[in-house]
Design a protein around this motif. Structure first.
Motif, PDB file in Angstrom:
ATOM      1  N   PRO A  77      15.815  -9.728   5.761  1.00 16.40           N
ATOM      2  CA  PRO A  77      14.611 -10.063   4.999  1.00 16.40           C
ATOM      3  C   PRO A  77      13.753  -8.841   4.675  1.00 16.40           C
ATOM      4  CG  PRO A  77      14.519 -10.926   7.242  1.00 16.40           C
ATOM      5  CD  PRO A  77      15.907 -10.468   7.015  1.00 16.40           C
ATOM      6  N   ILE A  78      13.895  -7.793   5.472  1.00 14.34           N
ATOM      7  CA  ILE A  78      13.106  -6.607   5.178  1.00 14.34           C
ATOM      8  C   ILE A  78      13.750  -5.809   4.067  1.00 14.34           C
ATOM      9  CG2 ILE A  78      12.371  -4.392   6.059  1.00 14.34           C
ATOM     10  CD1 ILE A  78      12.588  -6.530   8.748  1.00 14.34           C
ATOM     11  N   CYS A 102       4.014  -1.425  -9.012  1.00 11.10           N
ATOM     12  CA  CYS A 102       4.300  -2.844  -8.821  1.00 11.10           C
ATOM     13  C   CYS A 102       5.693  -3.244  -9.290  1.00 11.10           C
ATOM     14  CB  CYS A 102       3.268  -3.691  -9.566  1.00 11.10           C
ATOM     15  SG  CYS A 102       1.619  -3.549  -8.871  1.00 11.10           S
ATOM     16  N   THR A 103       6.292  -2.449 -10.177  1.00 10.78           N
ATOM     17  CA  THR A 103       7.575  -2.890 -10.747  1.00 10.78           C
ATOM     18  C   THR A 103       8.779  -2.210 -10.118  1.00 10.78           C
ATOM     19  OG1 THR A 103       7.371  -1.247 -12.513  1.00 10.78           O
ATOM     20  CG2 THR A 103       6.608  -3.479 -13.002  1.00 10.78           C
ATOM     21  N   ILE A 104       8.577  -1.089  -9.410  1.00 11.07           N
ATOM     22  CA  ILE A 104       9.748  -0.339  -8.954  1.00 11.07           C
ATOM     23  C   ILE A 104      10.631  -1.172  -8.024  1.00 11.07           C
ATOM     24  CG2 ILE A 104       8.450   0.890  -7.110  1.00 11.07           C
ATOM     25  CD1 ILE A 104      10.415   3.257  -7.680  1.00 11.07           C
ATOM     26  N   ALA A 105      10.012  -1.871  -7.080  1.00 10.94           N
ATOM     27  CA  ALA A 105      10.853  -2.631  -6.143  1.00 10.94           C
ATOM     28  C   ALA A 105      11.538  -3.833  -6.808  1.00 10.94           C
ATOM     29  CB  ALA A 105      10.040  -3.049  -4.923  1.00 10.94           C
TER      30      ALA A 105
ATOM     31  N   ARG B 120      10.243   1.538   2.161  1.00 14.95           N
ATOM     32  CA  ARG B 120      11.186   0.807   2.990  1.00 14.95           C
ATOM     33  C   ARG B 120      10.803  -0.669   3.111  1.00 14.95           C
ATOM     34  NH1 ARG B 120      13.063   2.199   8.898  1.00 14.95           N
ATOM     35  NH2 ARG B 120      14.362   0.343   9.166  1.00 14.95           N
ATOM     36  N   VAL B 121       9.501  -0.920   3.308  1.00 17.62           N
ATOM     37  CA  VAL B 121       9.050  -2.299   3.445  1.00 17.62           C
ATOM     38  C   VAL B 121       9.240  -3.074   2.134  1.00 17.62           C
ATOM     39  CG1 VAL B 121       7.017  -3.727   3.845  1.00 17.62           C
ATOM     40  CG2 VAL B 121       7.456  -1.787   5.319  1.00 17.62           C
ATOM     41  N   LEU B 122       9.224  -2.353   1.008  1.00 17.29           N
ATOM     42  CA  LEU B 122       9.480  -3.024  -0.270  1.00 17.29           C
ATOM     43  C   LEU B 122      10.965  -3.287  -0.476  1.00 17.29           C
ATOM     44  CD1 LEU B 122       7.016  -1.040  -2.553  1.00 17.29           C
ATOM     45  CD2 LEU B 122       6.929  -3.492  -2.102  1.00 17.29           C
ATOM     46  N   GLY B 123      11.791  -2.751   0.422  1.00 17.63           N
ATOM     47  CA  GLY B 123      13.228  -3.008   0.316  1.00 17.63           C
ATOM     48  C   GLY B 123      13.998  -1.908  -0.395  1.00 17.63           C
ATOM     49  N   LEU B 124      13.305  -0.815  -0.787  1.00 15.91           N
ATOM     50  CA  LEU B 124      14.006   0.267  -1.489  1.00 15.91           C
ATOM     51  C   LEU B 124      14.975   0.967  -0.541  1.00 15.91           C
ATOM     52  CD1 LEU B 124      11.027   1.838  -3.485  1.00 15.91           C
ATOM     53  CD2 LEU B 124      12.760   0.251  -4.318  1.00 15.91           C
ATOM     54  N   ARG B 125      16.129   1.341  -1.054  1.00 14.02           N
ATOM     55  CA  ARG B 125      17.118   2.036  -0.238  1.00 14.02           C
ATOM     56  C   ARG B 125      16.747   3.495  -0.098  1.00 14.02           C
ATOM     57  NH1 ARG B 125      22.396   0.275  -2.582  1.00 14.02           N
ATOM     58  NH2 ARG B 125      22.267  -1.999  -2.644  1.00 14.02           N
ATOM     59  N   TYR B 126      17.449   4.146   0.846  1.00 17.09           N
ATOM     60  CA  TYR B 126      17.186   5.559   1.110  1.00 17.09           C
ATOM     61  C   TYR B 126      17.274   6.405  -0.160  1.00 17.09           C
ATOM     62  CZ  TYR B 126      18.021  10.336   2.705  1.00 17.09           C
ATOM     63  OH  TYR B 126      17.965  11.693   2.859  1.00 17.09           O
ATOM     64  N   GLY B 127      18.370   6.251  -0.905  1.00 16.68           N
ATOM     65  CA  GLY B 127      18.582   7.061  -2.105  1.00 16.68           C
ATOM     66  C   GLY B 127      17.490   6.847  -3.142  1.00 16.68           C
TER      67      GLY B 127
END
Ligand SMILES: Nc1ncnc2c1ncn2[C@@H]1O[C@H](COP(=O)(O)OP(=O)(O)O)[C@@H](O)[C@H]1O
Ligand SMILES: [Mg+2]
Lengths: 244, 217
Positions: A77-78, A102-105, B120-127
């Motif tokens: 979930p994270i 706001c849009t990147i993720a 990281r908390v937004l779910g973005l990967r390392y790269g």
């Protein structure tokens, strides 16, 4: 009873020899609002950071929708942005515009198209009252506005639960209310929330339960009325007498 | 002794081109090595961090010339004929990688931990986090010391003359031996080096201005 959205079972975390969390048990149901308070250094941030995986606990289990969180899994979930977090220091990306923050993720993690992500982001920016700042950089905004952007950024991932770590502590006093207002409206809309804060007026208004922590332990959990009127624990009473 | 002639000017110009070529080879090689080392140095994995640190200390603490000799004569002894350009290019890349890697690692470190935590908390990967969040911010800090080092690298290419590579410095010595016009030749060659380095500094101020404009505080 429904499966809790978040559950901590006997979670413990140490930094070297220092016990930052000790046998923490906590259940947060769907749409529930839990306020966490306690003296500085009592482990409030550590609790939040363990849930979102920024710290690794060495004992116990943290469950999301009844399933243990496995940080190594892509679908955790994270890593898929289902648990949002708002930081004390906002942590906005200073080189990206408010809209890009706001849009990147949604674009990179959810695979949304840019148009779709931007439409959603503008909606949410409107909801936190800063749609007209969308094309500015975070550094051009006031602290209160930045924190509202941070909330909108988290909401863009449509999280199932939103965690706040002292979201108003870094703000000038006159900006605290605008951020709290946004949080109250989120609470009204049924967002599942865990919020570390010392804003006791806010806690009274929105909390289903208040958790009091001291020295890494959860000392007392009670609904706000009981928590303020008749705290059971000596340490809670001492804390409340200092901050109220 | 003979007079300076047009052929000498052409010879020097060719030398300058070889200097440029060597610089570009080392720049590309050094950047690739430097990026890899910077990422290792800032990775959460301890052995990688130590490896990068060991590389920085070892390569920075030994003379470039010895590194060129080791590769040029070492490979020849082992039966590979690398030649002067390749040996010097490889040695300078390895050397530049140590300096660029350390500059870039500290630039990455200068971007607060909160940035990668938020990502990281937004779910973005390392790269994605590195490429879209950390590196763009690190570049602002990295630009001045990087350009400072690249100017050193241009001048460092002269070391290749010790293994017989005819770049600008070697070319100027050869012509001076024939004509003995040190003021004209070495003065002119210094200006040529300056002409190579100056645009780098210009580029640096441009880049800094652009990166600074990106977020007004
Ligand atoms: N990364 C860390 N390394 C070592 N000690 C830490 C670290 N993070 C927190 N601590 C310690 O753990 C304790 C609890 O910290 P924290 O959860 O931030 O408390 P709170 O948020 O309630 O003020 C503090 O005493 C703090 O010094
Ligand atoms: Mg804290």
């Amino acid at each position: 009873m429904d499966t809790p959205v978040l559950e901590m079972r006997q979670v413990a975390k140490r930094f070297g020899a220092f016990q930052a969390l000790a046998n923490v048990d906590l259940k947060v149901g769907r749409g529930e609002r839990v306020i966490v308070c306690g003296p500085s250094g009592s482990g409030k941030s550590t609790l939040i950071r363990c849930i979102v995986g920024l710290e690794q606990h060495e004992h116990g289990t943290i469950l999301f929708d009844g399933a243990p969180i496995d940080l190594r899994s892509r679908t955790s979930p994270i890593r898929s942005g289902q648990i949002g977090m708002v930081f004390q220091q906002f942590n906005l990306f200073p080189h990206l515009t408010v809209l890009q923050n706001c849009t990147i993720a949604p674009i990179k993690v959810r695979g949304s198209t840019r148009a779709e992500a931007e439409r959603k982001a503008r909606d949410l920016l409107a909801r936190v009252g800063i749609e007209d700042q969308a094309d500015k950089f975070p550094g051009q905004l006031s602290g209160g506005q930045q924190q509202r952007v941070a909330i909108a950024r988290a909401l863009c991932m449509q999280p199932r639960a939103l965690l706040f770590d002292e979201p108003t502590s870094a703000l000038d006093p006159e900006m605290v209310q605008e951020v709290l207002n946004v949080m109250v409206s989120l609470a009204r809309d049924g967002m599942t929330m865990i919020c570390v804060t010392h804003e006791m007026g806010f806690a009274r208004e929105v909390a289903d339960r208040i958790v009091f922590m001291d020295r890494g332990e959860i000392v007392e959990v009670a609904p706000p009325a009981a928590f303020f009127a008749a705290p059971k624990n000596e340490r809670t009473r001492a804390f409340l007498s200092r901050i109220l | 002794m003979r007079a300076l002639n047009f052929g000498d000017v052409v010879f020097l110009a060719k030398g300058a081109l070889w200097t440029l070529a060597l610089f570009f080879v080392s720049l590309v090689g050094g950047s690739v090595i430097g990026i890899a080392l910077a990422l290792m140095r800032t990775s959460p994995w301890r052995p990688l961090r130590w490896f990068a640190l060991g590389y920085f200390r070892l390569i920075q603490g030994t003379p470039v010339l010895m590194q060129i000799f080791l590769i040029y004569f070492g490979t020849a002894l082992l039966g590979f004929e690398f030649g002067a350009l390749l040996s010097a290019g490889l040695a300078l890349s390895i050397n530049a990688g140590a300096f660029l890697g350390e500059i870039w690692a500290s630039s990455i470190d200068s971007v607060g931990k909160g940035q990668s935590e938020a990502a990281r908390v937004l779910g973005l990967r390392y790269g994605t986090t590195m490429w879209h969040i950390v590196i763009p911010q690190a570049m602002r800090v990295a630009t001045p010391p990087t350009v400072g080092f690249l100017v050193q690298l241009v001048k460092g290419t002269a070391m290749a003359s010790f293994v017989g590579f005819v770049e600008l410095t070697r070319a100027s010595q050869m012509i001076n031996n024939a004509t003995f016009q040190p003021f004209v030749i070495f003065g002119g060659v210094s200006l040529l080096y300056f002409a190579i380095c100056w645009p780098l500094s210009l580029l640096s101020s441009r880049l800094e201005a652009r990166l600074a404009k990106a977020y007004t505080r």
